[in-house]
Design a protein around this motif. Structure first.
Motif, mmCIF file in Angstrom:
data_model
loop_
_atom_site.group_PDB
_atom_site.id
_atom_site.type_symbol
_atom_site.label_atom_id
_atom_site.label_comp_id
_atom_site.label_asym_id
_atom_site.label_seq_id
_atom_site.Cartn_x
_atom_site.Cartn_y
_atom_site.Cartn_z
ATOM 1 N N ALA A 41 67.753 17.389 34.579
ATOM 2 C CA ALA A 41 67.274 16.252 35.361
ATOM 3 C C ALA A 41 66.587 16.722 36.635
ATOM 4 O O ALA A 41 65.500 16.238 36.995
ATOM 5 C CB ALA A 41 68.434 15.318 35.696
ATOM 6 N N LEU A 42 67.192 17.688 37.329
ATOM 7 C CA LEU A 42 66.604 18.182 38.571
ATOM 8 C C LEU A 42 65.271 18.869 38.319
ATOM 9 O O LEU A 42 64.314 18.700 39.089
ATOM 10 C CB LEU A 42 67.576 19.149 39.245
ATOM 11 N N ARG A 43 65.198 19.623 37.235
ATOM 12 C CA ARG A 43 63.956 20.342 36.930
ATOM 13 C C ARG A 43 62.830 19.388 36.530
ATOM 14 O O ARG A 43 61.660 19.681 36.777
ATOM 15 C CB ARG A 43 64.214 21.377 35.823
ATOM 16 N N THR A 44 63.175 18.250 35.936
ATOM 17 C CA THR A 44 62.122 17.273 35.648
ATOM 18 C C THR A 44 61.604 16.651 36.937
ATOM 19 O O THR A 44 60.404 16.409 37.081
ATOM 20 C CB THR A 44 62.624 16.165 34.700
ATOM 21 N N LEU A 45 62.492 16.392 37.894
ATOM 22 C CA LEU A 45 62.067 15.846 39.185
ATOM 23 C C LEU A 45 61.188 16.852 39.929
ATOM 24 O O LEU A 45 60.237 16.471 40.613
ATOM 25 C CB LEU A 45 63.277 15.487 40.034
ATOM 26 N N ALA A 46 61.520 18.135 39.778
ATOM 27 C CA ALA A 46 60.756 19.182 40.463
ATOM 28 C C ALA A 46 59.427 19.475 39.786
ATOM 29 O O ALA A 46 58.561 20.145 40.375
ATOM 30 C CB ALA A 46 61.587 20.460 40.541
ATOM 31 N N ALA A 50 58.440 18.966 31.868
ATOM 32 C CA ALA A 50 57.712 17.705 31.684
ATOM 33 C C ALA A 50 58.557 16.730 30.866
ATOM 34 O O ALA A 50 59.319 17.130 29.976
ATOM 35 C CB ALA A 50 56.383 17.959 30.982
ATOM 36 N N LEU A 51 58.433 15.460 31.182
ATOM 37 C CA LEU A 51 59.134 14.430 30.417
ATOM 38 C C LEU A 51 58.545 14.315 29.017
ATOM 39 O O LEU A 51 57.340 14.485 28.822
ATOM 40 C CB LEU A 51 59.011 13.074 31.119
ATOM 41 N N ASP A 52 59.402 13.991 28.058
ATOM 42 C CA ASP A 52 58.924 13.621 26.730
ATOM 43 C C ASP A 52 58.501 12.154 26.724
ATOM 44 O O ASP A 52 57.558 11.757 26.040
ATOM 45 C CB ASP A 52 60.007 13.858 25.679
ATOM 46 N N SER A 53 59.234 11.354 27.490
ATOM 47 C CA SER A 53 58.869 9.954 27.717
ATOM 48 C C SER A 53 59.551 9.511 28.996
ATOM 49 O O SER A 53 60.391 10.213 29.538
ATOM 50 C CB SER A 53 59.282 9.073 26.531
ATOM 51 N N GLY A 54 59.187 8.332 29.471
ATOM 52 C CA GLY A 54 59.758 7.848 30.716
ATOM 53 C C GLY A 54 58.746 7.883 31.840
ATOM 54 O O GLY A 54 57.527 7.930 31.617
ATOM 55 N N ARG A 55 59.257 7.943 33.079
ATOM 56 C CA ARG A 55 58.351 7.841 34.230
ATOM 57 C C ARG A 55 59.059 8.313 35.487
ATOM 58 O O ARG A 55 60.251 8.066 35.670
ATOM 59 C CB ARG A 55 57.920 6.382 34.393
ATOM 60 N N ILE A 56 58.358 9.020 36.343
ATOM 61 C CA ILE A 56 58.847 9.378 37.677
ATOM 62 C C ILE A 56 57.809 8.910 38.685
ATOM 63 O O ILE A 56 56.631 9.289 38.599
ATOM 64 C CB ILE A 56 59.056 10.900 37.837
ATOM 65 N N THR A 57 58.238 8.090 39.641
ATOM 66 C CA THR A 57 57.311 7.594 40.657
ATOM 67 C C THR A 57 57.968 7.641 42.025
ATOM 68 O O THR A 57 59.193 7.521 42.159
ATOM 69 C CB THR A 57 56.879 6.136 40.383
ATOM 70 N N ASP A 64 55.024 11.747 36.911
ATOM 71 C CA ASP A 64 55.087 12.130 35.498
ATOM 72 C C ASP A 64 55.182 10.855 34.662
ATOM 73 O O ASP A 64 56.094 10.043 34.867
ATOM 74 C CB ASP A 64 56.308 13.027 35.245
ATOM 75 N N GLU A 65 54.239 10.684 33.768
ATOM 76 C CA GLU A 65 54.260 9.551 32.838
ATOM 77 C C GLU A 65 53.490 9.958 31.586
ATOM 78 O O GLU A 65 52.272 9.804 31.514
ATOM 79 C CB GLU A 65 53.633 8.305 33.461
ATOM 80 N N PRO A 66 54.230 10.514 30.618
ATOM 81 C CA PRO A 66 53.551 10.974 29.403
ATOM 82 C C PRO A 66 52.856 9.813 28.690
ATOM 83 O O PRO A 66 53.360 8.685 28.710
ATOM 84 C CB PRO A 66 54.712 11.519 28.552
#
Length: 353
Positions: A41-46, A50-57, A64-66
């Protein structure tokens, strides 16, 4: 500006599915056993995974928004402190702290002035010219924190920041870190397996098991009302599930517990190991929970001894009792020994499942 993360990552048989929000000035701790998905989880925020799906805003900025958007770490306003700090041994402490600023285009003189200010903030101005290998663990942790904060990040990511410290250093450094985090106006995500770090440093806990959130809330709420066996073990409580009917709870795995206050329906039943007393013979006196049991384990815990018992079929399985070493001697405790654990009904707390 709220950090919002809908994290969906698959790695072989492991799936991470985590919804996370962090407000300005808030410290959120991700807590869970090894392999739960905390570091993923921390490495995806950093931006390291990369996410497979989902969203970081972060507010209107999409990180990140695949499959359309992915910002690399250098394009995210983050500061990161890794478990082993990852300081550059060929650089001085001042140059380490200035590194992130220089990487973002700040001129050398300005970066060094800002780095010196941050070293002073963490109490290490006298170590500006010192190389990391000459630092203690606590000093290295503070340099890593200064380096992360020097870039004025919107989000601070801490990956087991106290794990590399020895026990004698941890208490002092934890207190210092707490002071710095209380002044940080951005959003902090702390990954840890240590419940004490989480309880002391975080405003909110998010408990992860097998890539899923199993419980979240303020530290006091989680500590008093655990919802999984893992959380109960973290906070040192006996936890069972059952169905209440008045002052009796029929446990899901067999046996009953008597309550002081009536309840109804599916409930969690929780009480501390210190509430359990052990006797060689069934005690007489005021009514309370008493079961025949067998000792299944004995563990030394600092100044107390934790005794594991099996009180089935009339009482709970894997019952924990904390007693003094003197009581161990008086009872002549050995695995397999029959005993009579007792629990006052007033010590038992219930809450809905």
């Amino acid at each position: 500006m709220t950090l919002y993360a809908d994290l969906r990552v698959s790695r072989g048989a492991f799936d991470l599915a985590l919804d996370l929000t962090v407000e300005p000035g808030e410290v959120v701790a991700l807590l869970g056993p090894n392999g739960a998905g905390k570091t993923t989880a921390l490495r995806t925020l950093a931006g390291l995974i990369a996410l497979d799906s989902g969203r970081i805003t972060l507010e209107s900025a999409v990180w990140d928004e695949p499959p359309r958007t992915f910002r690399t770490p250098d394009r995210r306003p983050i500061g990161v402190v890794f478990q082993d700090y990852l300081l550059f041994n060929h650089l001085s402490c001042l140059e380490n702290v200035a590194f992130g600023l220089r990487a973002r285009g700040t001129d050398k003189q300005t970066a060094r002035l800002e780095a010196a200010r941050w070293l002073d903030t963490v109490g290490l101005s006298d170590y500006a010219r010192t190389r990391p290998r000459a630092l203690s663990g606590g000093q290295a942790q503070r340099v890593a924190l200064a380096r992360a904060l020097a870039t004025n990040p919107e989000v601070l990511l801490l990956d087991e920041p106290l794990a590399a410290l020895d026990a004698s250093t941890t208490l002092h450094v934890r207190a210092e870190l707490g002071q710095h985090l209380s002044r940080f106006e951005g959003r902090t995500v702390l990954v840890t397996h240590d419940p004490l770090d989480a309880m002391v440093l975080a405003d909110r806990l998010v408990i992860i098991e097998n890539g899923q959130v199993v419980q979240q809330g303020k530290p006091t709420e989680v500590a008093h009302r655990p919802r999984t066996d893992y959380v109960a073990q973290l906070v040192g409580l006996n936890l069972y599930r059952g169905t209440a009917d008045g002052t009796t709870v029929t446990l899901t795995d067999g046996g009953t517990i008597t309550l002081a206050e009536p309840a109804s329906g599916p409930v969690h039943v929780a009480f501390p190991p210190t509430a359990v007393s052990l006797y060689l013979e069934p005690p007489s006196g005021s009514p309370r929970n008493t079961w025949p049991a067998v000792v299944t384990g004995i563990e030394q815990h600092a100044h107390t001894v934790r005794v594991r018992l099996d009180a089935t079929p009339t009482g709970p399985a894997d019952l924990l009792a904390d007693i003094t070493p003197a009581a161990v001697a008086d009872l002549h405790l050995t695995p397999g020994q029959p005993l009579h654990p007792t629990l006052k009904a007033t010590e038992v707390h219930t809450y809905p499942v």
